[in-house]
Write a protein that holds these residues in place. Structure first.
Motif, PDB file in Angstrom:
ATOM      1  N   ARG A  59       0.834  -1.193   0.000  1.00 53.46           N
ATOM      2  CA  ARG A  59       0.000   0.000   0.000  1.00 53.46           C
ATOM      3  C   ARG A  59       0.878   1.255   0.000  1.00 53.46           C
ATOM      4  N   PRO A  60       0.649   2.171  -0.937  1.00 55.46           N
ATOM      5  CA  PRO A  60       1.392   3.429  -0.892  1.00 55.46           C
ATOM      6  C   PRO A  60       0.964   4.236   0.351  1.00 55.46           C
ATOM      7  N   PRO A  61       1.870   5.020   0.909  1.00 50.92           N
ATOM      8  CA  PRO A  61       3.261   5.239   0.499  1.00 50.92           C
ATOM      9  C   PRO A  61       4.200   4.310   1.276  1.00 50.92           C
ATOM     10  N   ALA A  62       4.775   3.338   0.617  1.00 48.97           N
ATOM     11  CA  ALA A  62       5.719   2.426   1.274  1.00 48.97           C
ATOM     12  C   ALA A  62       7.045   3.144   1.499  1.00 48.97           C
ATOM     13  N   ARG A  63       7.651   2.922   2.634  1.00 49.78           N
ATOM     14  CA  ARG A  63       8.886   3.631   2.971  1.00 49.78           C
ATOM     15  C   ARG A  63      10.054   3.254   2.079  1.00 49.78           C
ATOM     16  N   LEU A  64      10.069   2.033   1.565  1.00 49.55           N
ATOM     17  CA  LEU A  64      11.177   1.583   0.731  1.00 49.55           C
ATOM     18  C   LEU A  64      10.844   1.666  -0.751  1.00 49.55           C
ATOM     19  N   CYS A  65       9.872   2.498  -1.120  1.00 55.37           N
ATOM     20  CA  CYS A  65       9.456   2.666  -2.509  1.00 55.37           C
ATOM     21  C   CYS A  65       9.193   4.152  -2.747  1.00 55.37           C
ATOM     22  N   ASP A  66       9.042   4.534  -4.011  1.00 57.31           N
ATOM     23  CA  ASP A  66       8.730   5.927  -4.359  1.00 57.31           C
ATOM     24  C   ASP A  66       7.251   6.133  -4.637  1.00 57.31           C
ATOM     25  N   CYS A  67       6.417   5.116  -4.397  1.00 54.78           N
ATOM     26  CA  CYS A  67       5.022   5.180  -4.800  1.00 54.78           C
ATOM     27  C   CYS A  67       4.224   6.144  -3.932  1.00 54.78           C
ATOM     28  N   GLY A  68       3.040   6.463  -4.413  1.00 48.73           N
ATOM     29  CA  GLY A  68       2.161   7.393  -3.712  1.00 48.73           C
ATOM     30  C   GLY A  68       2.047   8.708  -4.447  1.00 48.73           C
ATOM     31  N   PHE A  69       1.038   9.494  -4.107  1.00 48.18           N
ATOM     32  CA  PHE A  69       0.937  10.851  -4.627  1.00 48.18           C
ATOM     33  C   PHE A  69       2.034  11.709  -3.997  1.00 48.18           C
ATOM     34  N   HIS A  70       2.453  12.735  -4.710  1.00 43.84           N
ATOM     35  CA  HIS A  70       3.476  13.644  -4.219  1.00 43.84           C
ATOM     36  C   HIS A  70       2.966  15.084  -4.295  1.00 43.84           C
ATOM     37  N   CYS A  71       3.328  15.892  -3.334  1.00 43.19           N
ATOM     38  CA  CYS A  71       3.031  17.320  -3.382  1.00 43.19           C
ATOM     39  C   CYS A  71       4.052  18.064  -2.534  1.00 43.19           C
ATOM     40  N   VAL A  72       4.080  19.376  -2.680  1.00 46.63           N
ATOM     41  CA  VAL A  72       4.978  20.210  -1.882  1.00 46.63           C
ATOM     42  C   VAL A  72       4.154  21.026  -0.886  1.00 46.63           C
ATOM     43  N   HIS A  73       4.840  21.551   0.139  1.00 39.35           N
ATOM     44  CA  HIS A  73       4.152  22.328   1.171  1.00 39.35           C
ATOM     45  C   HIS A  73       3.761  23.719   0.687  1.00 39.35           C
ATOM     46  N   GLU A  74       4.639  24.336  -0.100  1.00 35.25           N
ATOM     47  CA  GLU A  74       4.481  25.742  -0.454  1.00 35.25           C
ATOM     48  C   GLU A  74       3.947  25.918  -1.872  1.00 35.25           C
ATOM     49  N   ARG A  75       2.981  26.809  -2.008  1.00 38.40           N
ATOM     50  CA  ARG A  75       2.417  27.114  -3.326  1.00 38.40           C
ATOM     51  C   ARG A  75       3.492  27.642  -4.275  1.00 38.40           C
ATOM     52  N   SER A  96      -5.901  18.269  -0.834  1.00 31.77           N
ATOM     53  CA  SER A  96      -5.973  17.810   0.554  1.00 31.77           C
ATOM     54  C   SER A  96      -5.279  16.461   0.637  1.00 31.77           C
ATOM     55  N   VAL A  97      -4.340  16.337   1.548  1.00 31.22           N
ATOM     56  CA  VAL A  97      -3.588  15.101   1.744  1.00 31.22           C
ATOM     57  C   VAL A  97      -4.405  14.199   2.668  1.00 31.22           C
ATOM     58  N   LEU A  98      -4.844  13.052   2.158  1.00 33.77           N
ATOM     59  CA  LEU A  98      -5.709  12.148   2.903  1.00 33.77           C
ATOM     60  C   LEU A  98      -5.002  10.816   3.148  1.00 33.77           C
ATOM     61  N   GLY A  99      -5.465  10.099   4.131  1.00 36.87           N
ATOM     62  CA  GLY A  99      -4.907   8.787   4.416  1.00 36.87           C
ATOM     63  C   GLY A  99      -3.502   8.882   4.978  1.00 36.87           C
ATOM     64  N   ALA A 100      -2.774   7.774   4.907  1.00 36.37           N
ATOM     65  CA  ALA A 100      -1.414   7.726   5.435  1.00 36.37           C
ATOM     66  C   ALA A 100      -0.494   8.600   4.594  1.00 36.37           C
ATOM     67  N   GLU A 105      10.945  17.283   4.040  1.00 40.21           N
ATOM     68  CA  GLU A 105      11.254  18.686   4.261  1.00 40.21           C
ATOM     69  C   GLU A 105      10.452  19.605   3.350  1.00 40.21           C
ATOM     70  N   ARG A 106      10.265  19.172   2.079  1.00 37.09           N
ATOM     71  CA  ARG A 106       9.600  20.044   1.113  1.00 37.09           C
ATOM     72  C   ARG A 106       8.163  19.650   0.793  1.00 37.09           C
ATOM     73  N   GLY A 107       7.733  18.469   1.250  1.00 37.65           N
ATOM     74  CA  GLY A 107       6.378  18.074   0.907  1.00 37.65           C
ATOM     75  C   GLY A 107       5.969  16.748   1.506  1.00 37.65           C
ATOM     76  N   PHE A 108       4.939  16.141   0.877  1.00 38.23           N
ATOM     77  CA  PHE A 108       4.375  14.886   1.353  1.00 38.23           C
ATOM     78  C   PHE A 108       4.433  13.824   0.250  1.00 38.23           C
ATOM     79  N   ARG A 109       4.479  12.569   0.671  1.00 37.13           N
ATOM     80  CA  ARG A 109       4.182  11.422  -0.195  1.00 37.13           C
ATOM     81  C   ARG A 109       3.072  10.677   0.529  1.00 37.13           C
ATOM     82  N   TYR A 110       1.958  10.394  -0.176  1.00 34.32           N
ATOM     83  CA  TYR A 110       0.754  10.004   0.559  1.00 34.32           C
ATOM     84  C   TYR A 110      -0.143   9.061  -0.240  1.00 34.32           C
TER      85      TYR A 110
END
Length: 227
Positions: A59-75, A96-100, A105-110
């Motif tokens: 299930r994304p976002p797995a810690r040992l993989c690059d999978c999942g949606f990506h976004c940054v904190h700042e517009r 909106s970042v949902l789920g796990a 530092e610069r964003g989320f993987r989710y």
């Protein structure tokens, strides 16, 4: 011993920013987006779950993989990506970042996201956009779209900004860059009636199509006239 950061339990979903290409299904019944880098081959809806682009069964976002949606904190960080040549036709998304999720530092993987707002840049000619038209490329079953003004849309497959919001569903708002909420091209929540700005944008698009077809008919008429 490896130390781990404490788990976050926000009271509201975190907000992030990203860029993506708007997409229209082949039958014109659905709208969505596709990413500009990892996972760009997989169009996604306004409310959607991530899947592993490598086909792994975790299930994304797995810690040992690059999978999942990506976004940054700042517009501003997302807007900066729109300056590059290959990303000029992309749109800016507020999500909106949902789920796990995993915070960097610069964003989320989710794991799951809801696209709240899509901000569309100007037409390639520099005029404000009133629609999204066939960009000349796509994915199987999906056409990529790019911002267009009323004068440049011509006969290309296109949808108004408000129409794209309606097809996307889930309360997405689509606005032209430089316009505020409810600006001339703002998309309303499905089920709401159009206001004057939305109707003006729709009328401009229809008038542009009519003008183009009339010009083509005039050319055909000139060719058919006897010398």
């Amino acid at each position: 011993m490896r130390l781990r950061l404490p788990a976050e339990r926000p009271t509201e979903p975190p907000t992030g920013y990203k860029i993506a290409h708007p997409m229209l299904s082949q039958d014109g019944a659905r709208a969505g987006f596709t990413g500009v880098s990892l996972g760009g081959a997989l169009p996604y809806g306004v409310l959607d779950d991530a899947s592993c682009v490598y086909g792994r069964r975790h299930r994304p976002p797995a810690r040992l993989c690059d999978c999942g949606f990506h976004c940054v904190h700042e517009r501003r960080a997302a807007e900066a990506l729109l300056c590059t040549a290959e990303h000029r036709a992309a749109v800016l998304l507020e999500v909106s970042v949902l789920g796990a999720y995993i915070r960097f530092e610069r964003g989320f993987r989710y794991a799951r996201q809801r696209v709240r707002t899509a901000t569309v840049g100007p037409c390639a000619c520099g005029a404000p956009a009133v629609a999204l038209a066939d960009a000349g490329w796509g994915r199987p079953g999906w056409r990529a779209l790019a911002a267009t003004c009323a004068g440049c849309v011509r006969a290309r497959t296109s949808v108004s900004l408000a129409g794209f919001a309606r097809l996307s569903g889930q309360g997405l708002r689509v606005i032209a860059g430089g316009e505020g909420e409810g600006g001339a091209a703002g998309g309303r929540v499905p089920g709401e009636e159009y206001g004057v700005p939305e109707l003006v944008a729709e009328a401009a698009l229809l008038q542009a199509r009519l003008d183009w077809f009339q010009s083509q008919l005039a050319k055909l008429g000139e060719r058919g006239e006897p010398g």
